[in-house]
Design a protein around this motif. Structure first.
Motif, PDB file in Angstrom:
ATOM      1  N   LEU A  59       1.041 -14.583 -10.733  1.00  0.00           N
ATOM      2  CA  LEU A  59       0.229 -14.994  -9.583  1.00  0.00           C
ATOM      3  C   LEU A  59      -0.696 -16.094 -10.092  1.00  0.00           C
ATOM      4  O   LEU A  59      -1.633 -15.848 -10.842  1.00  0.00           O
ATOM      5  N   SER A  60      -0.366 -17.323  -9.709  1.00  0.00           N
ATOM      6  CA  SER A  60      -1.105 -18.460 -10.229  1.00  0.00           C
ATOM      7  C   SER A  60      -1.606 -19.305  -9.057  1.00  0.00           C
ATOM      8  O   SER A  60      -0.817 -19.701  -8.198  1.00  0.00           O
TER       9      SER A  60
ATOM     10  N   HIS B 166     -12.757  -8.265 -10.463  1.00  0.00           N
ATOM     11  CA  HIS B 166     -12.792  -9.625  -9.898  1.00  0.00           C
ATOM     12  C   HIS B 166     -11.406 -10.244  -9.846  1.00  0.00           C
ATOM     13  O   HIS B 166     -11.208 -11.368 -10.241  1.00  0.00           O
ATOM     14  N   CYS B 167     -10.436  -9.470  -9.409  1.00  0.00           N
ATOM     15  CA  CYS B 167      -9.095 -10.052  -9.415  1.00  0.00           C
ATOM     16  C   CYS B 167      -8.754 -10.596  -8.037  1.00  0.00           C
ATOM     17  O   CYS B 167      -9.248 -10.115  -7.031  1.00  0.00           O
ATOM     18  N   PRO B 168      -7.918 -11.642  -7.984  1.00  0.00           N
ATOM     19  CA  PRO B 168      -7.561 -12.195  -6.674  1.00  0.00           C
ATOM     20  C   PRO B 168      -6.786 -11.162  -5.858  1.00  0.00           C
ATOM     21  O   PRO B 168      -6.087 -10.326  -6.411  1.00  0.00           O
ATOM     22  N   GLN B 169      -6.920 -11.225  -4.562  1.00  0.00           N
ATOM     23  CA  GLN B 169      -6.233 -10.285  -3.674  1.00  0.00           C
ATOM     24  C   GLN B 169      -4.734 -10.588  -3.699  1.00  0.00           C
ATOM     25  O   GLN B 169      -4.322 -11.717  -3.505  1.00  0.00           O
ATOM     26  N   VAL B 170      -3.948  -9.564  -3.979  1.00  0.00           N
ATOM     27  CA  VAL B 170      -2.495  -9.756  -4.017  1.00  0.00           C
ATOM     28  C   VAL B 170      -1.949  -9.596  -2.595  1.00  0.00           C
ATOM     29  O   VAL B 170      -2.161  -8.564  -1.959  1.00  0.00           O
ATOM     30  N   HIS B 171      -1.279 -10.647  -2.120  1.00  0.00           N
ATOM     31  CA  HIS B 171      -0.689 -10.565  -0.780  1.00  0.00           C
ATOM     32  C   HIS B 171       0.637  -9.803  -0.889  1.00  0.00           C
ATOM     33  O   HIS B 171       1.563 -10.243  -1.544  1.00  0.00           O
ATOM     34  N   VAL B 172       0.686  -8.625  -0.258  1.00  0.00           N
ATOM     35  CA  VAL B 172       1.901  -7.806  -0.338  1.00  0.00           C
ATOM     36  C   VAL B 172       2.778  -8.086   0.875  1.00  0.00           C
ATOM     37  O   VAL B 172       2.321  -8.034   2.019  1.00  0.00           O
TER      38      VAL B 172
ATOM     39  N   PHE C 162       0.269 -10.969 -13.844  1.00  0.00           N
ATOM     40  CA  PHE C 162       1.690 -10.886 -13.498  1.00  0.00           C
ATOM     41  C   PHE C 162       1.867  -9.757 -12.497  1.00  0.00           C
ATOM     42  O   PHE C 162       1.087  -8.806 -12.472  1.00  0.00           O
ATOM     43  N   LEU C 163       2.912  -9.859 -11.678  1.00  0.00           N
ATOM     44  CA  LEU C 163       3.260  -8.783 -10.748  1.00  0.00           C
ATOM     45  C   LEU C 163       4.654  -8.284 -11.118  1.00  0.00           C
ATOM     46  O   LEU C 163       5.584  -9.070 -11.244  1.00  0.00           O
TER      47      LEU C 163
END
Length: 817
Positions: free
Chosen positions: A269-270, A323-329, A397-398
């Motif tokens: 996720l970049s 403080h991690c970016p929101q992961v769009h699922v 990484f996801l």
């Protein structure tokens, strides 16, 4: 092999005198540049040495040609069977394994046939430098061979594992002995013979070196041999990384050795978007790269995106993940949609091939399939794997699988136990390291099924029944559970989870699961310790971080699994042994509807018989299960999709069949996924589908209509044509599923998800009707199932349908179906 070593040994003995002294010194008696060689005697000796060098080389050349012949011998019969109904290998595999061998053989045969008479009829004026020069000029064939070498070996190994005939062939190839040898044949493995051409380039270069040493500078061969040596040495240095197939290290400019430990494709996720990266773990550094876009025919290279020295790499604790970016699922139904599309394209490809379709049409379909699979690969992972550089920057990484995440973490932590130093790579060092990635990588292809050869196992389609029995080997008591993962569409997904066995060293789960397989080849079992500490909440996904105690994987061998009996097995993981049993039912077998012999129960009995006996409009089992799900399961994540424990489902089935008075008590105590599973099983085991065999073809035609008005007319008319018990039960279930879908933000079950689960269950024809439909297991999956899902989805998306309204309108329509 022994003869070759003998010839070289003899040569070495003859040349011992020359090699003891420093080459190039004026007094060195054997040097081509020594003063004494101006005398005729020494010149004669030099020419005699040339003959000895050439004789030895010729002997080894004969052995080499015999080895290439032995390698080529099985190629013709293999090619001949490739086009029959029972091929040992496909043409593609034969091409890969024997790549350029024929060309190399012809080059050396011609070289040998030209050199042999010159050595046999030796005189001091003989010239053969042009032969060596020609041989060197054809090294491009070797370059192609070396580039393909690794994949040739891998293909040969895979084919040996999957084909017993080929395994026998490749274990014992007969190599002819030299003409004047006592031995007529020696047995050599294919792997050993495939290494011979790589070995040969080095040997030829050494011989050129020796020949030059014993050729007077004024001899006509001298400049030609010099040219051949220059070409050979340049060639050798250009492929030095490839020359030794066992080489997995790259040397830094400081002369240190850096080993490649693990590599693979991961989704990073970049800057808010998902990017596919190739990640390389070396002994002291983690490097994240992507393939550069290169012009056709140009050598591929990697571009380094970032690297972290392992001495600076840390895994942030759950608290630091804040403080991690929101992961769009991506919603599940979109992923399911894409799987359907891929399956449909797969079927199209198979049909085109069966009908000997145009290769351009097949290529177009494959390209489309690759694009769709790539999208799935990029968008399905949702398990976060964060890496932090002590000097500030974090990377995310996801992954699709907890198994994979722990593999990467463990590999890094193992290396970090060594005494590692922090460092910064200079641009040259980074260039060298990134340049080595292409040659060292062990994972070559993006893990999508369109990258597989046609002959590779398509995997299993159907249902895998797994009983997780127990586990042993824990040092201290803990709260323990297991999860099961299978591969699907190129990546792994979690499919089932046992209950937590509290405070024990020997958990006894004895739970059975039914897992749907979509082209699966492996089963993984992970054993966890449950963590109840609320402070250890993972901010990435609000899940408590449970500790993996062990993990293991087994291949799903179709022969071993496809028996009617349970197959018991043990997976050993970190000193822990997990006992489990499994059996597999192919999709066409599992789709059979078998009427019950006893008509007193409810499972496998016609719905009209059950409602008449109960004097009800909707069977009691349907009403009770739906009521229970609406009472306490409507907000359960994955309700109807998550597999219930099979033993619980069987217990409920027995109670309903016996019409036991304790049904309600048992329902209130039972796990909600088991109740949802019992409802699905009831519809699946009906002797004919709820929407009937008679109307099935019409439902298939109706859903394919493109005019909305015609479709509406047809679909409503078909509902009216159903027998009353079927129609009332269907409408009752429909309203329930709509209520479940209203809770989608919580339970993650959309109308599409529910249609995917229930469509085949409610529409799939009974065996007598479906005989004409069954071809390939994956084919059923794509065409019929897609249509069945679409039919149910149509009614789920329709405004409320009332039984009385439907019946009132019967008069206006023809009753012909």
């Amino acid at each position: 092999m022994e003869d070759e070593e003998e010839a070289i040994g003899y040569l070495d003995k003859v040349l011992e005198d020359e090699d003891d002294s420093e080459p190039g010194t004026p007094t060195s008696p054997g040097s081509p540049f020594s003063a004494s060689e101006k005398g005729e005697r020494d010149a004669g000796k030099g020419l005699e040495m040339r003959k000895l060098v050439l004789s030895g080389f010729l002997a080894s050349e004969e052995i080499y040609i015999n080895q290439l012949e032995a390698l080529l011998l099985p190629m013709k019969p293999l090619k001949a069977t490739a086009t029959t109904s029972q091929p040992v290998l496909t043409l593609q595999q034969i091409e890969t394994i024997f790549y350029k061998i024929q060309d190399i053989y012809e080059i050396h045969k011609e070289f040998y046939d030209s050199l042999c008479p010159k050595v046999q009829q030796w005189d001091s004026n003989v010239t053969m430098g042009h032969l060596f020069q020609k041989l060197a000029s054809q090294l491009g064939v070797y370059k192609a061979f070396v580039d393909n070498y690794k994949i040739a070996l891998e293909t040969a190994e895979k084919c040996s594992q999957s084909n017993y005939q080929f395994q026998k062939i490749s274990e014992e190839l007969k190599v002819k002995g030299p003409k004047d040898s006592k031995e007529s044949h020696t047995s050599v493995t294919m792997e050993a013979l495939l290494y011979k051409p790589i070995d040969r380039v080095t040997r030829s270069t050494l011989v050129l070196h020796d020949l030059l040493k014993h050729t007077p500078a004024d001899h006509p061969d001298y400049p030609l041999l010099q040219d051949a040596l220059r070409i050979s040495q340049n060639f050798l240095s250009s492929i030095n990384e490839d020359i030794d197939p066992r080489r997995t290290a790259v040397t830094t400019p400081k002369g240190e050795t850096r080993q490649l430990v693990k590599d693979g494709f991961l989704v990073e996720l970049s800057e808010g978007s998902r990017k596919l990266r190739h990640v390389f773990l070396f002994t002291d550094v983690l490097l994240c790269a992507k393939l550069k876009k290169t012009a056709v025919g140009k050598h591929q290279q990697y571009d380094c995106k970032w690297y972290v020295p392992l001495a600076d790499l840390v895994f942030p604790s759950p608290e630091e993940s804040e403080h991690c970016p929101q992961v769009h699922v991506i919603p599940d139904h979109e992923l399911e949609d894409m799987k359907m599309k891929i399956s449909a394209i797969k079927s199209e490809v198979q049909k085109e091939k069966a009908n000997k379709g145009q290769s351009r049409a097949i290529e177009r379909l494959k390209k489309k399939m690759f694009e769709n699979e790539f999208w799935l690969l990029l968008n399905s992972p949702a398990i976060p794997f964060r890496i932090h550089n002590r000097n500030g920057k974090s990377y995310l990484f996801l992954l699709s699988s907890d198994y994979e995440r722990s593999e990467w973490r463990e590999a890094i932590q193992r290396l970090q136990k060594k005494d590692l130093q922090a460092f910064v790579l200079s641009s040259v060092e980074l260039q060298v390291l990134t340049g080595s990635c292409f040659k060292l990588r062990t994972v070559h292809n993006i893990p999508v099924t369109s990258n597989k050869d046609d002959d590779e196992s398509p995997g299993l389609y159907g249902f895998l029944h797994v009983i997780v029995h127990s586990a042993k080997g824990f040092k201290q008591s803990a709260n323990l559970y297991c999860t099961l993962e299978v591969d699907s569409f190129g990546y792994f997904v979690s499919k089932a989870k046992t209950r937590v066995f509290r405070d024990t060293t020997e958990p006894q789960w004895n739970e059975e699961f039914e897992i749907e397989l979509e082209g699966s080849q492996s089963l993984r079992i992970l054993c966890y310790e449950k963590c109840y500490d609320k402070t250890k909440l993972n901010k990435d996904n609000n899940e408590i971080v449970d500790k993996i105690m062990g993990k293991g994987q087994i291949q799903l061998d179709p022969q071993a699994v496809q028996t009617k009996n349970w197959h018991m097995d043990v997976i050993e993981m970190n000193g822990i042994k997990v006992e489990f049993s499994m059996k597999f039912t192919s999709r066409d077998m599992s789709l059979k509807r078998t009427p019950s012999k006893k008509q007193t129960g409810v499972f496998g009995v016609k719905i009209s018989v059950v409602t008449k006996r109960e004097r009800s409009k909707v069977p009691y089992i349907v009403r009770q299960c739906i009521e229970e799900v609406e009472k306490r399961g409507i907000e359960e994540v994955g309700i109807y999709r998550i597999s219930g424990v099979a033993t619980d489902i069987q217990a409920l089935k027995a109670v309903f069949d016996a019409n036991n008075k304790d049904i309600l008590v048992m329902l209130s105590d039972m796990d909600i996924n088991a109740i949802a599973g019992t409802l699905k099983l009831y519809f699946r085991e009906l002797p004919e589908p709820l929407l009937t065999d008679r109307l099935y073809p019409a439902f298939m035609e109706g859903i394919a209509l493109s005019d909305p008005a015609a479709k509406e007319n047809c679909m409503m008319h078909l509902l009216r044509s159903l027998p009353d018990p079927n129609l009332i039960t269907f409408l009752f279930l429909l309203e329930h599923l709509k209520r479940v879908a209203e809770k989608e933000p919580i339970n993650k079950m959309s109308l599409h998800n529910l249609a995917t689960v229930f469509g085949p269950t409610l529409l799939r024809p009974s065996e007598g009707e479906s005989k004409g439909h069954l071809t390939l297991a994956s084919d059923i999956w794509s065409h019929d199932v897609m249509a069945q899902v679409q039919v149910l989805l149509y009614y789920l998306q329709h405004p409320p349908i009332s039984f009385t309204e439907l019946k009132r309108n019967t008069l206006y329509f023809s009753t012909d179906v």
